[in-house]
Scaffold this active site. Structure first.
Site, PDB file in Angstrom:
ATOM      1  N   LYS A   7      59.322  53.586 -14.190  1.00 50.33           N
ATOM      2  CA  LYS A   7      59.383  52.792 -15.422  1.00 50.33           C
ATOM      3  C   LYS A   7      59.499  53.718 -16.640  1.00 50.33           C
ATOM      4  O   LYS A   7      60.562  54.286 -16.845  1.00 50.33           O
ATOM      5  CB  LYS A   7      58.196  51.846 -15.445  1.00 50.33           C
ATOM      6  CG  LYS A   7      58.504  50.714 -14.460  1.00 50.33           C
ATOM      7  CD  LYS A   7      57.393  50.020 -13.825  1.00 50.33           C
ATOM      8  CE  LYS A   7      57.962  49.067 -12.778  1.00 50.33           C
ATOM      9  NZ  LYS A   7      56.989  48.697 -11.771  1.00 50.33           N
TER      10      LYS A   7
ATOM     11  N   HIS B 273      52.940  50.071 -15.968  1.00 51.19           N
ATOM     12  CA  HIS B 273      53.584  49.731 -17.248  1.00 51.19           C
ATOM     13  C   HIS B 273      52.889  50.352 -18.458  1.00 51.19           C
ATOM     14  O   HIS B 273      53.322  50.153 -19.584  1.00 51.19           O
ATOM     15  CB  HIS B 273      53.664  48.210 -17.417  1.00 51.19           C
ATOM     16  CG  HIS B 273      54.500  47.566 -16.372  1.00 51.19           C
ATOM     17  ND1 HIS B 273      55.869  47.472 -16.457  1.00 51.19           N
ATOM     18  CD2 HIS B 273      54.163  47.011 -15.178  1.00 51.19           C
ATOM     19  CE1 HIS B 273      56.329  46.882 -15.380  1.00 51.19           C
ATOM     20  NE2 HIS B 273      55.329  46.591 -14.584  1.00 51.19           N
TER      21      HIS B 273
ATOM     22  N   SER C  51      52.467  43.089 -15.665  1.00 46.07           N
ATOM     23  CA  SER C  51      53.907  43.340 -15.703  1.00 46.07           C
ATOM     24  C   SER C  51      54.732  42.173 -16.236  1.00 46.07           C
ATOM     25  O   SER C  51      55.792  42.391 -16.810  1.00 46.07           O
ATOM     26  CB  SER C  51      54.406  43.735 -14.308  1.00 46.07           C
ATOM     27  OG  SER C  51      53.948  42.833 -13.330  1.00 46.07           O
TER      28      SER C  51
HETATM   29  C1  PLP Z   1      56.882  48.353 -10.386  1.00 44.55           C
HETATM   30  C2  PLP Z   1      55.447  48.194 -10.037  1.00 44.55           C
HETATM   31  C3  PLP Z   1      54.934  48.679  -8.822  1.00 44.55           C
HETATM   32  C4  PLP Z   1      55.833  49.239  -7.753  1.00 44.55           C
HETATM   33  O1  PLP Z   1      56.272  50.512  -8.061  1.00 44.55           O
HETATM   34  P1  PLP Z   1      57.602  51.037  -7.350  1.00 44.55           P
HETATM   35  O2  PLP Z   1      57.566  52.497  -7.545  1.00 44.55           O
HETATM   36  O3  PLP Z   1      58.735  50.375  -8.064  1.00 44.55           O
HETATM   37  O4  PLP Z   1      57.512  50.618  -5.916  1.00 44.55           O
HETATM   38  C5  PLP Z   1      53.582  48.581  -8.600  1.00 44.55           C
HETATM   39  N1  PLP Z   1      52.764  48.008  -9.515  1.00 44.55           N
HETATM   40  C6  PLP Z   1      53.228  47.511 -10.673  1.00 44.55           C
HETATM   41  C7  PLP Z   1      52.283  46.878 -11.632  1.00 44.55           C
HETATM   42  C8  PLP Z   1      54.584  47.574 -10.959  1.00 44.55           C
HETATM   43  O5  PLP Z   1      55.045  47.050 -12.084  1.00 44.55           O
END
Ligand code: PLP
Length: 412
Positions: free
Chosen positions: A239, A207, A179
Protein backbone atom coordinates in the site's frame (compact mmCIF):
# COMPACT_ATOMS: atom_id res chain seq x y z
CA UNK A 1 -23.92 -32.84 -12.95
CA UNK A 2 -21.31 -31.84 -10.40
CA UNK A 3 -20.93 -28.12 -9.82
CA UNK A 4 -23.71 -27.08 -12.19
CA UNK A 5 -24.80 -24.54 -9.59
CA UNK A 6 -21.88 -22.28 -10.56
CA UNK A 7 -23.62 -20.62 -13.50
CA UNK A 8 -26.77 -20.05 -11.46
CA UNK A 9 -24.76 -18.56 -8.60
CA UNK A 10 -22.99 -16.18 -10.96
CA UNK A 11 -26.27 -15.07 -12.52
CA UNK A 12 -27.70 -14.39 -9.07
CA UNK A 13 -24.68 -12.27 -8.21
CA UNK A 14 -25.19 -10.23 -11.39
CA UNK A 15 -28.84 -9.62 -10.54
CA UNK A 16 -27.90 -8.40 -7.07
CA UNK A 17 -25.49 -5.83 -8.58
CA UNK A 18 -22.71 -7.63 -6.75
CA UNK A 19 -20.85 -8.96 -9.76
CA UNK A 20 -17.21 -7.93 -9.73
CA UNK A 21 -15.14 -7.17 -12.77
CA UNK A 22 -11.48 -6.43 -13.24
CA UNK A 23 -10.34 -3.37 -15.12
CA UNK A 24 -7.28 -3.77 -17.31
CA UNK A 25 -4.68 -1.11 -16.70
CA UNK A 26 -2.42 -0.18 -19.59
CA UNK A 27 -0.01 1.96 -17.60
CA UNK A 28 1.92 1.97 -14.35
CA UNK A 29 0.08 2.73 -11.14
CA UNK A 30 -0.06 6.48 -10.53
CA UNK A 31 -2.32 9.53 -10.12
CA UNK A 32 -3.33 9.14 -13.78
CA UNK A 33 -3.77 5.67 -15.24
CA UNK A 34 -4.63 4.43 -18.68
CA UNK A 35 -7.56 2.08 -19.09
CA UNK A 36 -8.75 0.55 -22.35
CA UNK A 37 -9.36 3.72 -24.32
CA UNK A 38 -9.30 6.25 -21.57
CA UNK A 39 -6.99 8.11 -19.23
CA UNK A 40 -8.42 8.48 -15.74
CA UNK A 41 -7.41 10.27 -12.57
CA UNK A 42 -7.03 7.40 -10.17
CA UNK A 43 -8.79 7.66 -6.80
CA UNK A 44 -8.96 3.98 -5.95
CA UNK A 45 -5.44 2.66 -5.47
CA UNK A 46 -3.74 2.13 -2.12
CA UNK A 47 -0.58 3.80 -3.40
CA UNK A 48 -0.99 6.47 -0.70
CA UNK A 49 2.48 7.98 -1.00
CA UNK A 50 2.78 7.70 -4.76
CA UNK A 51 5.70 5.28 -4.61
CA UNK A 52 4.45 2.34 -6.69
CA UNK A 53 6.19 3.56 -9.86
CA UNK A 54 8.85 5.75 -8.27
CA UNK A 55 12.15 5.74 -10.25
CA UNK A 56 14.18 4.99 -7.10
CA UNK A 57 12.15 1.85 -6.42
CA UNK A 58 12.37 0.80 -10.05
CA UNK A 59 16.14 1.33 -10.03
CA UNK A 60 16.58 -0.62 -6.79
CA UNK A 61 14.58 -3.49 -8.24
CA UNK A 62 16.54 -3.50 -11.49
CA UNK A 63 19.90 -3.42 -9.71
CA UNK A 64 18.91 -6.25 -7.37
CA UNK A 65 17.52 -8.33 -10.23
CA UNK A 66 20.84 -7.94 -12.06
CA UNK A 67 22.69 -9.19 -8.98
CA UNK A 68 20.25 -11.71 -7.46
CA UNK A 69 18.12 -12.75 -10.42
CA UNK A 70 14.36 -13.10 -10.34
CA UNK A 71 13.27 -16.04 -8.22
CA UNK A 72 14.36 -16.45 -4.61
CA UNK A 73 14.63 -20.16 -5.36
CA UNK A 74 13.36 -21.55 -2.07
CA UNK A 75 11.60 -20.79 1.19
CA UNK A 76 13.43 -18.68 3.78
CA UNK A 77 14.32 -21.72 5.89
CA UNK A 78 15.78 -23.75 3.04
CA UNK A 79 18.02 -21.41 1.04
CA UNK A 80 15.79 -18.53 -0.12
CA UNK A 81 16.78 -16.00 2.55
CA UNK A 82 19.14 -13.53 0.86
CA UNK A 83 21.28 -10.70 2.18
CA UNK A 84 18.68 -8.19 0.89
CA UNK A 85 15.84 -9.89 2.78
CA UNK A 86 17.92 -9.75 5.92
CA UNK A 87 18.89 -6.13 5.42
CA UNK A 88 15.22 -5.21 4.95
CA UNK A 89 14.26 -7.00 8.19
CA UNK A 90 16.93 -5.10 10.10
CA UNK A 91 15.80 -1.78 8.63
CA UNK A 92 12.19 -2.58 9.55
CA UNK A 93 13.10 -3.46 13.14
CA UNK A 94 14.88 -0.15 13.43
CA UNK A 95 12.06 1.83 11.79
CA UNK A 96 9.55 0.27 14.20
CA UNK A 97 11.79 0.53 17.26
CA UNK A 98 11.40 -3.19 17.95
CA UNK A 99 13.99 -5.93 18.46
CA UNK A 100 13.06 -7.95 15.36
CA UNK A 101 11.00 -7.97 12.19
CA UNK A 102 10.09 -10.87 9.91
CA UNK A 103 9.25 -10.63 6.21
CA UNK A 104 6.27 -12.40 4.66
CA UNK A 105 5.33 -12.85 1.02
CA UNK A 106 1.91 -11.23 1.54
CA UNK A 107 -0.07 -9.58 4.30
CA UNK A 108 -2.68 -12.30 4.03
CA UNK A 109 -0.06 -14.92 4.85
CA UNK A 110 1.44 -12.83 7.65
CA UNK A 111 -1.94 -12.63 9.36
CA UNK A 112 -2.54 -16.36 8.97
CA UNK A 113 0.93 -17.02 10.37
CA UNK A 114 0.61 -14.89 13.49
CA UNK A 115 -2.88 -15.85 14.57
CA UNK A 116 -2.57 -19.55 13.83
CA UNK A 117 0.77 -19.70 15.63
CA UNK A 118 -0.18 -17.67 18.69
CA UNK A 119 -3.59 -19.17 19.49
CA UNK A 120 -5.29 -22.53 19.21
CA UNK A 121 -7.56 -24.82 21.17
CA UNK A 122 -8.10 -23.53 24.71
CA UNK A 123 -7.28 -19.92 23.73
CA UNK A 124 -9.51 -17.04 22.65
CA UNK A 125 -9.17 -14.58 19.78
CA UNK A 126 -11.20 -11.36 19.89
CA UNK A 127 -11.60 -9.42 16.66
CA UNK A 128 -13.26 -6.20 15.58
CA UNK A 129 -16.27 -6.96 13.35
CA UNK A 130 -14.82 -4.84 10.54
CA UNK A 131 -11.38 -6.46 10.54
CA UNK A 132 -9.81 -7.32 7.19
CA UNK A 133 -10.89 -10.67 5.74
CA UNK A 134 -7.43 -12.19 6.25
CA UNK A 135 -7.66 -11.56 10.00
CA UNK A 136 -11.15 -13.03 10.17
CA UNK A 137 -10.11 -16.10 8.16
CA UNK A 138 -7.04 -16.57 10.35
CA UNK A 139 -9.11 -16.33 13.54
CA UNK A 140 -11.66 -18.83 12.26
CA UNK A 141 -8.97 -21.27 11.16
CA UNK A 142 -6.96 -20.99 14.38
CA UNK A 143 -9.06 -23.39 16.44
CA UNK A 144 -9.30 -20.83 19.27
CA UNK A 145 -12.62 -19.51 20.58
CA UNK A 146 -13.46 -16.85 17.98
CA UNK A 147 -15.30 -13.77 19.23
CA UNK A 148 -16.13 -10.62 17.28
CA UNK A 149 -16.77 -7.34 19.05
CA UNK A 150 -18.79 -4.37 17.80
CA UNK A 151 -16.66 -2.08 15.61
CA UNK A 152 -14.43 0.14 17.77
CA UNK A 153 -16.69 -0.49 20.77
CA UNK A 154 -14.49 -1.02 23.82
CA UNK A 155 -17.41 -1.94 26.08
CA UNK A 156 -18.25 -4.74 23.66
CA UNK A 157 -14.60 -5.86 23.68
CA UNK A 158 -14.52 -5.80 27.48
CA UNK A 159 -17.65 -7.96 27.76
CA UNK A 160 -16.02 -10.56 25.54
CA UNK A 161 -12.67 -10.40 27.35
CA UNK A 162 -14.50 -10.93 30.62
CA UNK A 163 -16.36 -13.94 29.21
CA UNK A 164 -13.06 -15.47 28.03
CA UNK A 165 -11.21 -15.11 31.32
CA UNK A 166 -10.84 -18.89 31.58
CA UNK A 167 -9.04 -19.13 28.23
CA UNK A 168 -5.33 -19.97 28.48
CA UNK A 169 -4.35 -17.00 26.24
CA UNK A 170 -6.34 -14.07 24.87
CA UNK A 171 -5.37 -12.30 21.63
CA UNK A 172 -7.12 -9.06 20.65
CA UNK A 173 -6.84 -8.29 16.93
CA UNK A 174 -7.78 -5.12 15.05
CA UNK A 175 -6.97 -3.14 11.94
CA UNK A 176 -5.09 0.04 12.86
CA UNK A 177 -6.88 1.94 10.09
CA UNK A 178 -10.02 0.20 8.86
CA UNK A 179 -9.62 -0.47 5.17
CA UNK A 180 -13.14 0.29 3.96
CA UNK A 181 -13.99 3.03 6.49
CA UNK A 182 -10.72 4.89 6.98
CA UNK A 183 -11.26 5.34 10.71
CA UNK A 184 -8.69 4.45 13.37
CA UNK A 185 -9.00 1.79 16.07
CA UNK A 186 -9.02 3.34 19.58
CA UNK A 187 -5.65 1.79 20.31
CA UNK A 188 -4.87 3.37 23.70
CA UNK A 189 -8.18 2.08 25.11
CA UNK A 190 -7.70 -1.35 23.50
CA UNK A 191 -4.16 -1.53 24.93
CA UNK A 192 -5.47 -0.64 28.40
CA UNK A 193 -8.05 -3.43 28.19
CA UNK A 194 -5.40 -5.86 26.98
CA UNK A 195 -3.30 -5.07 30.02
CA UNK A 196 -6.26 -5.29 32.40
CA UNK A 197 -7.36 -8.70 31.07
CA UNK A 198 -3.87 -10.11 30.51
CA UNK A 199 -4.28 -10.28 26.74
CA UNK A 200 -2.00 -9.50 23.79
CA UNK A 201 -2.94 -6.83 21.28
CA UNK A 202 -2.16 -7.39 17.58
CA UNK A 203 -2.53 -4.54 15.10
CA UNK A 204 -2.72 -4.91 11.33
CA UNK A 205 -1.53 -1.51 10.14
CA UNK A 206 -1.68 -2.12 6.38
CA UNK A 207 -3.30 1.29 5.81
CA UNK A 208 -1.50 3.28 8.50
CA UNK A 209 2.13 2.27 8.05
CA UNK A 210 3.95 4.92 6.03
CA UNK A 211 1.05 7.36 6.30
CA UNK A 212 0.46 8.06 9.99
CA UNK A 213 2.90 9.20 12.65
CA UNK A 214 5.68 11.76 12.53
CA UNK A 215 8.05 9.28 10.83
CA UNK A 216 5.46 7.20 9.01
CA UNK A 217 5.61 4.52 11.71
CA UNK A 218 1.84 4.16 11.49
CA UNK A 219 -0.85 4.15 14.13
CA UNK A 220 1.39 2.92 16.98
CA UNK A 221 3.59 5.95 16.40
CA UNK A 222 0.52 8.18 15.99
CA UNK A 223 -0.75 7.10 19.43
CA UNK A 224 2.71 6.80 21.00
CA UNK A 225 2.32 3.12 21.95
CA UNK A 226 5.22 0.78 22.65
CA UNK A 227 5.89 -2.92 22.25
CA UNK A 228 4.44 -3.74 25.70
CA UNK A 229 1.16 -2.13 24.70
CA UNK A 230 1.07 -3.55 21.16
CA UNK A 231 3.24 -6.69 21.22
CA UNK A 232 2.34 -7.70 17.65
CA UNK A 233 2.61 -5.16 14.84
CA UNK A 234 1.90 -6.24 11.30
CA UNK A 235 2.01 -4.05 8.18
CA UNK A 236 2.37 -4.45 4.43
CA UNK A 237 4.45 -3.07 1.57
CA UNK A 238 1.69 -3.22 -1.04
CA UNK A 239 0.00 0.00 0.00
CA UNK A 240 1.74 3.22 1.12
CA UNK A 241 5.18 1.74 0.49
CA UNK A 242 4.34 1.06 -3.14
CA UNK A 243 5.94 -2.39 -3.14
CA UNK A 244 4.85 -5.90 -2.28
CA UNK A 245 4.99 -8.19 0.74
CA UNK A 246 4.48 -7.71 4.46
CA UNK A 247 6.17 -7.94 7.84
CA UNK A 248 5.58 -8.58 11.51
CA UNK A 249 7.60 -6.66 14.11
CA UNK A 250 7.94 -7.64 17.76
CA UNK A 251 10.07 -9.33 20.37
CA UNK A 252 12.80 -11.83 19.68
CA UNK A 253 10.59 -14.59 21.13
CA UNK A 254 7.67 -13.67 18.88
CA UNK A 255 9.78 -13.64 15.71
CA UNK A 256 11.65 -16.87 16.55
CA UNK A 257 8.34 -18.58 17.33
CA UNK A 258 7.00 -17.55 13.91
CA UNK A 259 10.16 -18.78 12.16
CA UNK A 260 9.91 -22.14 13.95
CA UNK A 261 6.15 -22.74 13.72
CA UNK A 262 4.23 -20.51 11.29
CA UNK A 263 3.05 -22.69 8.43
CA UNK A 264 2.39 -19.81 6.00
CA UNK A 265 5.97 -18.65 6.65
CA UNK A 266 7.68 -22.01 6.41
CA UNK A 267 5.88 -23.58 3.46
CA UNK A 268 6.12 -20.84 0.87
CA UNK A 269 8.75 -19.38 -1.45
CA UNK A 270 10.54 -16.28 -0.20
CA UNK A 271 9.79 -12.95 -1.89
CA UNK A 272 12.02 -12.24 -4.89
CA UNK A 273 15.12 -10.43 -3.54
CA UNK A 274 14.53 -7.63 -6.05
CA UNK A 275 11.11 -6.98 -4.49
CA UNK A 276 12.78 -6.79 -1.08
CA UNK A 277 15.25 -4.29 -2.55
CA UNK A 278 12.41 -2.09 -3.83
CA UNK A 279 10.77 -2.26 -0.38
CA UNK A 280 14.05 -1.21 1.19
CA UNK A 281 14.29 1.77 -1.15
CA UNK A 282 10.72 2.73 -0.19
CA UNK A 283 11.65 2.67 3.51
CA UNK A 284 14.48 5.08 2.70
CA UNK A 285 12.08 7.47 0.97
CA UNK A 286 9.73 7.27 3.96
CA UNK A 287 12.51 8.71 6.06
CA UNK A 288 13.82 11.29 3.60
CA UNK A 289 10.61 12.56 2.04
CA UNK A 290 8.31 13.56 4.87
CA UNK A 291 6.67 16.00 2.44
CA UNK A 292 4.71 13.09 1.00
CA UNK A 293 2.86 12.51 4.27
CA UNK A 294 2.37 16.25 4.75
CA UNK A 295 0.99 16.79 1.24
CA UNK A 296 -1.34 13.83 1.68
CA UNK A 297 -2.69 15.26 4.95
CA UNK A 298 -3.19 18.59 3.20
CA UNK A 299 -5.21 16.88 0.44
CA UNK A 300 -7.31 15.02 3.02
CA UNK A 301 -8.21 18.34 4.67
CA UNK A 302 -8.96 19.97 1.32
CA UNK A 303 -11.10 17.05 0.15
CA UNK A 304 -13.12 16.95 3.36
CA UNK A 305 -13.75 20.69 3.45
CA UNK A 306 -15.06 20.73 -0.11
CA UNK A 307 -16.97 17.47 0.25
CA UNK A 308 -18.69 18.69 3.41
CA UNK A 309 -19.70 21.91 1.63
CA UNK A 310 -20.98 19.96 -1.37
CA UNK A 311 -22.93 17.43 0.69
CA UNK A 312 -24.53 20.12 2.84
CA UNK A 313 -26.41 21.33 -0.24
CA UNK A 314 -26.72 17.87 -1.75
CA UNK A 315 -27.24 15.37 1.07
CA UNK A 316 -27.60 12.36 -1.22
CA UNK A 317 -24.55 10.56 0.11
CA UNK A 318 -22.77 10.66 3.43
CA UNK A 319 -19.12 11.48 4.04
CA UNK A 320 -17.77 8.99 6.57
CA UNK A 321 -15.70 10.25 9.52
CA UNK A 322 -12.09 9.63 8.52
CA UNK A 323 -8.88 11.62 8.78
CA UNK A 324 -6.85 9.15 6.71
CA UNK A 325 -6.21 8.71 2.99
CA UNK A 326 -9.36 6.55 2.80
CA UNK A 327 -12.37 8.85 2.35
CA UNK A 328 -15.52 6.78 1.76
CA UNK A 329 -18.87 8.22 0.70
CA UNK A 330 -21.66 6.08 2.05
CA UNK A 331 -24.24 5.38 -0.66
CA UNK A 332 -26.18 2.39 0.73
CA UNK A 333 -27.49 0.57 -2.30
CA UNK A 334 -25.06 -1.52 -4.37
CA UNK A 335 -26.62 -0.68 -7.75
CA UNK A 336 -26.47 3.01 -6.94
CA UNK A 337 -22.82 2.82 -5.86
CA UNK A 338 -22.01 1.06 -9.12
CA UNK A 339 -23.91 3.63 -11.21
CA UNK A 340 -22.17 6.55 -9.48
CA UNK A 341 -18.78 4.92 -9.96
CA UNK A 342 -19.52 4.41 -13.67
CA UNK A 343 -20.72 8.00 -14.09
CA UNK A 344 -17.51 9.24 -12.47
CA UNK A 345 -15.45 7.05 -14.76
CA UNK A 346 -17.20 8.58 -17.78
CA UNK A 347 -15.94 11.91 -16.52
CA UNK A 348 -12.41 10.54 -16.20
CA UNK A 349 -12.32 9.73 -12.48
CA UNK A 350 -11.67 6.24 -11.21
CA UNK A 351 -13.39 5.55 -7.88
CA UNK A 352 -14.16 2.11 -6.51
CA UNK A 353 -17.71 0.99 -5.70
CA UNK A 354 -17.31 -1.19 -2.61
CA UNK A 355 -20.21 -3.57 -2.11
CA UNK A 356 -21.14 -6.51 0.14
CA UNK A 357 -19.69 -8.88 1.17
CA UNK A 358 -16.63 -6.60 1.46
CA UNK A 359 -18.80 -4.25 3.55
CA UNK A 360 -21.99 -5.01 5.54
CA UNK A 361 -25.29 -5.25 3.59
CA UNK A 362 -26.85 -1.85 2.85
CA UNK A 363 -23.58 0.06 3.29
CA UNK A 364 -22.22 0.09 -0.26
CA UNK A 365 -19.94 3.04 -0.74
CA UNK A 366 -17.63 4.95 -3.02
CA UNK A 367 -14.19 4.41 -1.58
CA UNK A 368 -12.13 7.43 -2.53
CA UNK A 369 -8.44 7.10 -1.78
CA UNK A 370 -6.08 10.04 -1.87
CA UNK A 371 -2.39 9.89 -2.66
CA UNK A 372 0.57 12.18 -2.15
CA UNK A 373 0.95 11.98 -5.93
CA UNK A 374 -2.36 13.81 -6.48
CA UNK A 375 -2.39 17.54 -7.09
CA UNK A 376 -4.89 19.91 -5.49
CA UNK A 377 -6.38 20.46 -8.96
CA UNK A 378 -7.05 16.73 -9.34
CA UNK A 379 -8.84 16.61 -6.00
CA UNK A 380 -10.87 19.71 -6.91
CA UNK A 381 -11.72 18.13 -10.26
CA UNK A 382 -13.03 15.01 -8.54
CA UNK A 383 -15.35 17.13 -6.39
CA UNK A 384 -16.72 18.97 -9.43
CA UNK A 385 -17.38 15.62 -11.13
CA UNK A 386 -18.97 14.29 -7.95
CA UNK A 387 -21.31 17.30 -7.75
CA UNK A 388 -22.30 16.72 -11.38
CA UNK A 389 -23.05 13.02 -11.04
CA UNK A 390 -25.02 13.56 -7.83
CA UNK A 391 -27.06 16.35 -9.44
CA UNK A 392 -27.67 14.25 -12.52
CA UNK A 393 -28.79 11.37 -10.35
CA UNK A 394 -31.09 13.74 -8.44
CA UNK A 395 -32.74 15.17 -11.56
CA UNK A 396 -33.12 11.67 -12.96
CA UNK A 397 -34.91 10.55 -9.81
CA UNK A 398 -37.15 13.61 -9.86
CA UNK A 399 -38.06 12.82 -13.45
CA UNK A 400 -38.92 9.27 -12.47
CA UNK A 401 -40.95 10.66 -9.58
CA UNK A 402 -42.82 13.08 -11.89
CA UNK A 403 -43.56 10.22 -14.27
CA UNK A 404 -44.97 8.28 -11.35
CA UNK A 405 -47.18 11.22 -10.37
CA UNK A 406 -48.41 11.57 -13.92
CA UNK A 407 -49.24 7.87 -14.07
CA UNK A 408 -51.17 8.29 -10.82
CA UNK A 409 -53.05 11.28 -12.25
CA UNK A 410 -54.24 9.37 -15.28
CA UNK A 411 -55.02 6.39 -13.07
CA UNK A 412 -58.46 5.35 -11.77
C1 PLP B 1 -4.31 -5.37 1.99
C2 PLP B 1 -4.49 -5.82 3.39
C3 PLP B 1 -3.98 -7.05 3.84
C4 PLP B 1 -3.35 -8.03 2.88
O1 PLP B 1 -2.08 -7.65 2.51
P1 PLP B 1 -1.48 -8.24 1.15
O2 PLP B 1 -0.03 -7.99 1.25
O3 PLP B 1 -2.14 -7.47 0.05
O4 PLP B 1 -1.85 -9.69 1.12
C5 PLP B 1 -4.11 -7.37 5.17
N1 PLP B 1 -4.74 -6.54 6.03
C6 PLP B 1 -5.27 -5.37 5.63
C7 PLP B 1 -5.97 -4.51 6.62
C8 PLP B 1 -5.18 -4.99 4.30
O5 PLP B 1 -5.73 -3.85 3.90
Amino acid sequence: MAFNHLAEQLQERRQQQLYRQRRELKSAQGPVVELNRQRCVNFCSNDYLGLAAHPKLVQAMQNAAAEFGVGSGASHLVCGHSRIHHQLEEALAEQCGRPRALLFSTGYMANLAVIQTLVGKGDAVLEDKLNHASLIDAGLASGARFQRFVHNDMASLETRLHAQSAAANRLIVADGVFSMDGDLAPLPAAAALARQYDAWLMIDDAHGFGVLGENGGGCVEHFGLDIDEVPVLMATFGKALGGFGAFVAGSDDLIETLIQHARSYIYTTALPPAVAAANLAALGLLEREAWRRQHLQQLVRRFRQSAEALLSVCPRVQLMPSMTAIQPLLVGDSGRALALSEALQQRGYLVGAIRPPTVPAGTARLRITLSAAHSEEQVDGLLVALAEVLNEEGSHEEAVHEDAVRVDEVGP
